[in-house]
Design an enzyme around this catalytic site. Structure first.
Site, PDB file in Angstrom:
ATOM      1  N   CYS A  22      -7.315   5.533  -3.973  1.00  0.00           N
ATOM      2  CA  CYS A  22      -6.650   6.241  -2.878  1.00  0.00           C
ATOM      3  C   CYS A  22      -5.168   6.000  -3.102  1.00  0.00           C
ATOM      4  O   CYS A  22      -4.753   4.862  -3.368  1.00  0.00           O
ATOM      5  CB  CYS A  22      -7.085   5.673  -1.524  1.00  0.00           C
ATOM      6  SG  CYS A  22      -6.043   6.201  -0.141  1.00  0.00           S
ATOM      7  N   THR A  23      -4.363   7.062  -3.009  1.00  0.00           N
ATOM      8  CA  THR A  23      -2.945   6.920  -3.376  1.00  0.00           C
ATOM      9  C   THR A  23      -2.158   6.028  -2.416  1.00  0.00           C
ATOM     10  O   THR A  23      -1.061   5.582  -2.741  1.00  0.00           O
ATOM     11  CB  THR A  23      -2.282   8.306  -3.487  1.00  0.00           C
ATOM     12  OG1 THR A  23      -2.545   9.040  -2.278  1.00  0.00           O
ATOM     13  CG2 THR A  23      -2.819   9.072  -4.678  1.00  0.00           C
ATOM     14  N   HIS A  24      -2.713   5.753  -1.238  1.00  0.00           N
ATOM     15  CA  HIS A  24      -2.030   4.811  -0.339  1.00  0.00           C
ATOM     16  C   HIS A  24      -2.117   3.367  -0.850  1.00  0.00           C
ATOM     17  O   HIS A  24      -1.267   2.539  -0.526  1.00  0.00           O
ATOM     18  CB  HIS A  24      -2.668   4.847   1.051  1.00  0.00           C
ATOM     19  CG  HIS A  24      -2.207   5.974   1.927  1.00  0.00           C
ATOM     20  ND1 HIS A  24      -2.630   7.267   1.763  1.00  0.00           N
ATOM     21  CD2 HIS A  24      -1.356   5.984   2.987  1.00  0.00           C
ATOM     22  CE1 HIS A  24      -2.068   8.035   2.695  1.00  0.00           C
ATOM     23  NE2 HIS A  24      -1.291   7.273   3.452  1.00  0.00           N
TER      24      HIS A  24
ATOM     25  N   CYS B   3      -3.707  13.004  -3.591  1.00  0.00           N
ATOM     26  CA  CYS B   3      -4.632  12.431  -2.612  1.00  0.00           C
ATOM     27  C   CYS B   3      -6.032  12.575  -3.192  1.00  0.00           C
ATOM     28  O   CYS B   3      -6.470  13.703  -3.479  1.00  0.00           O
ATOM     29  CB  CYS B   3      -4.500  13.215  -1.306  1.00  0.00           C
ATOM     30  SG  CYS B   3      -5.726  12.792  -0.065  1.00  0.00           S
ATOM     31  N   ASN B   4      -6.713  11.469  -3.381  1.00  0.00           N
ATOM     32  CA  ASN B   4      -8.065  11.531  -3.946  1.00  0.00           C
ATOM     33  C   ASN B   4      -9.024  12.287  -3.034  1.00  0.00           C
ATOM     34  O   ASN B   4      -9.871  13.042  -3.490  1.00  0.00           O
ATOM     35  CB  ASN B   4      -8.612  10.112  -4.167  1.00  0.00           C
ATOM     36  CG  ASN B   4      -7.844   9.365  -5.232  1.00  0.00           C
ATOM     37  OD1 ASN B   4      -6.693   8.990  -5.025  1.00  0.00           O
ATOM     38  ND2 ASN B   4      -8.455   9.166  -6.380  1.00  0.00           N
ATOM     39  N   THR B   5      -8.879  12.032  -1.719  1.00  0.00           N
ATOM     40  CA  THR B   5      -9.790  12.638  -0.752  1.00  0.00           C
ATOM     41  C   THR B   5      -9.634  14.162  -0.742  1.00  0.00           C
ATOM     42  O   THR B   5     -10.617  14.900  -0.755  1.00  0.00           O
ATOM     43  CB  THR B   5      -9.503  12.063   0.659  1.00  0.00           C
ATOM     44  OG1 THR B   5      -9.374  10.633   0.541  1.00  0.00           O
ATOM     45  CG2 THR B   5     -10.601  12.379   1.631  1.00  0.00           C
TER      46      THR B   5
ATOM     47  N   SER C  88      -2.122  13.115   2.649  1.00  0.00           N
ATOM     48  CA  SER C  88      -2.316  13.017   4.095  1.00  0.00           C
ATOM     49  C   SER C  88      -1.180  12.233   4.755  1.00  0.00           C
ATOM     50  O   SER C  88      -1.060  12.232   5.976  1.00  0.00           O
ATOM     51  CB  SER C  88      -3.631  12.300   4.381  1.00  0.00           C
ATOM     52  OG  SER C  88      -3.561  10.987   3.863  1.00  0.00           O
TER      53      SER C  88
HETATM   54  N1  DGL Z   1      -4.058   9.045   0.159  1.00  0.00           N
HETATM   55  C1  DGL Z   1      -5.361   9.502   0.332  1.00  0.00           C
HETATM   56  C2  DGL Z   1      -6.257   9.410  -0.845  1.00  0.00           C
HETATM   57  O1  DGL Z   1      -5.786   9.292  -1.948  1.00  0.00           O
HETATM   58  C3  DGL Z   1      -5.949   9.831   1.637  1.00  0.00           C
HETATM   59  C4  DGL Z   1      -6.088   8.728   2.590  1.00  0.00           C
HETATM   60  C5  DGL Z   1      -6.568   9.216   3.929  1.00  0.00           C
HETATM   61  O2  DGL Z   1      -5.862   9.994   4.548  1.00  0.00           O
HETATM   62  O3  DGL Z   1      -7.662   8.809   4.336  1.00  0.00           O
HETATM   63  O4  DGL Z   1      -7.460   9.455  -0.714  1.00  0.00           O
END
Ligand code: DGL
Length: 255
Positions: A181-183, A71-73, A9
């Site tokens: 979450c990858t962030h 991205c996990n989501t 994302s």
């Molecule tokens: N980087 C994301 C993840 O791994 C998504 C974060 C988001 O856009 O809410 O879930």
């Protein structure tokens, strides 16, 4: 040389790109930040699935041999539908509870993730698998994605936002925290400082190295040639590009 498409994302998937380049420096990478639609955390699974298809079409058009949903989501929402729709292999993210179970001494594992990931069926399945072995406590990283997208990885603002979601996990006795979450690995130094301030020893697990290894495994299984070459990175985004370029230039110093 393989062409590898990576999407997220926003800038979070750069944490996966960094590990992939460490393991496979000669490949061609196309990174797509869907920042016009960020954060995914509160969007519906249908909307995220539609975005993942649109971005996968771009990767396929550019000759991708494999696609990493960094991205996990988006993995939780869309990977089953993507695997049904395309011939190329897909690699997804999964909260790394398994390595955390092996590492914990307190028997309490914390998971930080988005609301979308924690509410997903995929997450419920992972959690169920380990419920006999450890106590799992969760917290939504409220505001973390926004912090990272705006480049606020360190400092008082990052600390006060991160404290709200991290502290309850540490107070519940978690000595290992999974970054689901990858962030979030962009904030590792901030998390470590907060844990130190509270006088607790905690390991933070970034699943990106395991995802890079899984990508290599799937490339080999698919018989995709990995030859020596200079390697390349193409950075694409659906919104403004500044946040992506800034995070890309800083990532090696932050991880
Ligand atoms: N980087 C994301 C993840 O791994 C998504 C974060 C988001 O856009 O809410 O879930």
């Amino acid at each position: 040389m393989a062409t590898i498409g990576i999407m997220d994302s926003g800038v979070g998937g750069l944490t996966v790109l960094a590990e992939l380049r460490r393991l496979l420096p000669s490949e061609n990478y196309i990174y797509f930040s869907d920042n016009a639609y960020c954060p995914y955390g509160r969007r519906s699974a249908e909307e995220i699935t539609a975005r993942a298809h649109t971005i996968s079409d771009i990767f396929i058009e550019k000759g991708a041999d494999i696609i990493v949903i960094a991205c996990n989501t988006a993995t939780a929402a869309a990977i089953a539908s993507l695997r049904k729709s395309y011939d190329v292999p897909f690699v997804g993210m999964e909260p790394a509870i398994k390595p955390a179970v092996q590492l914990t001494r307190s028997g309490v594992v914390g998971v930080l993730a988005t609301a979308g990931t924690l509410a997903s069926e995929k997450y419920a399945q992972v959690r169920e698998r380990f419920k006999e072995e450890v106590k799992v406590v969760e917290s939504v990283g409220e505001g973390f994605v926004e912090l990272v997208e705006s480049g606020k990885f360190l400092g008082p603002e990052a600390e006060s936002v991160a404290r709200v979601s991290l502290e309850p996990l540490l107070q519940a006795g978690a000595d290992v925290v999974v970054l689901g979450c990858t962030h979030y690995p962009f904030l590792t130094r901030t998390f470590e400082k907060l844990a130190q301030d509270l006088g607790v020893e905690v390991d933070f697990i970034n699943p990106a190295p395991a995802v890079a290894k899984q990508t290599l495994k799937l490339l080999k299984e698919a018989g995709i040639a990995l030859e020596d070459g200079p390697g390349s990175v193409e950075l694409l985004s659906s919104g403004e590009k500044d946040s992506l370029l800034r995070a890309y230039s800083l990532i090696e110093n932050l991880l």
